[in-house]
Design a protein around this motif. Sequence first.
Motif: not given
Length: 99
Positions: A35-38, A67-73
Amino acid sequence: MTTGHNIHNKELSSLLIGRPGGQTTIRILDEILIRPQNAHQLAKQLHLDYKTIRYHMRILCNHQFAVKEKFEKYTYYYPSDKLIKLLDEYNYIKEQKNQ
């Protein structure tokens, strides 16, 4: 035991088995394939330093395996389409590294 499989993607194999941090890179990829994680989530999950995660993610993104994706902060990391297409080879390289 031979599987008849050869490593075709030298870029992926060099990232995973051709450098000292390859095992950490594999652990990170395994997590984002689930799963995607920060970076904070990955650091906690893998018991690694945040800066270590960022270092590996920068390499993976530069080589377009993540790949990276910004979501909120937060910035979330995902496996790239490039990695998904190479998933069989990725798994084969992991097996070779663990032998």
